[in-house]
Design a protein around this motif. Structure first.
Motif: not given
Length: 108
Positions: A27, A84-85, A88-89, A91-92
């Motif tokens: 990503r 930010q990617i 996000e990852l 947190k996911r």
């Protein structure tokens, strides 16, 4: 660099950590150099898994602590990427409730 706390039990799962690493590399458009090292070691509050992935532009290092469930991630690269990617990852995959980010920009 991310300092993350309030994570879920995925910090203890080497299979999930491998999936996280692979998606992260893809990503943020990095080129992996070899397979990641994912190693569990330590005792007591120091017990956890360390991930190291060499990339063509440097490396990704992360230490996952069992208790309290937390993680410390450093994406070190000369190539720019979308931070930010990464957040996000994290947190996911790991449910981090608290993420403290620090950024260092390399000077040419």
């Amino acid at each position: 660099m991310l300092d993350c706390s309030g994570c879920n039990d995925n910090v203890k799962n080497p299979d999930v950590i491998k999936l996280f690493n692979d998606e992260l590399v893809e990503r943020i458009e990095m080129v992996p150099y070899g397979a990641p090292q994912i190693i569990r070691f330590g005792e007591g509050y120091l017990a956890g898994i360390t991930l190291m992935q060499l990339i063509e532009t440097s490396n990704i290092n992360c230490h996952f602590c069992d208790d309290p469930a937390s993680m410390y991630l450093d994406v070190f690269s000369c190539k720019e990427y979308d931070d930010q990617i990464v957040i996000e990852l994290v947190k996911r995959y790991f449910g981090a409730k608290n993420v403290r980010a620090s950024y260092l920009t390399r000077q040419a």
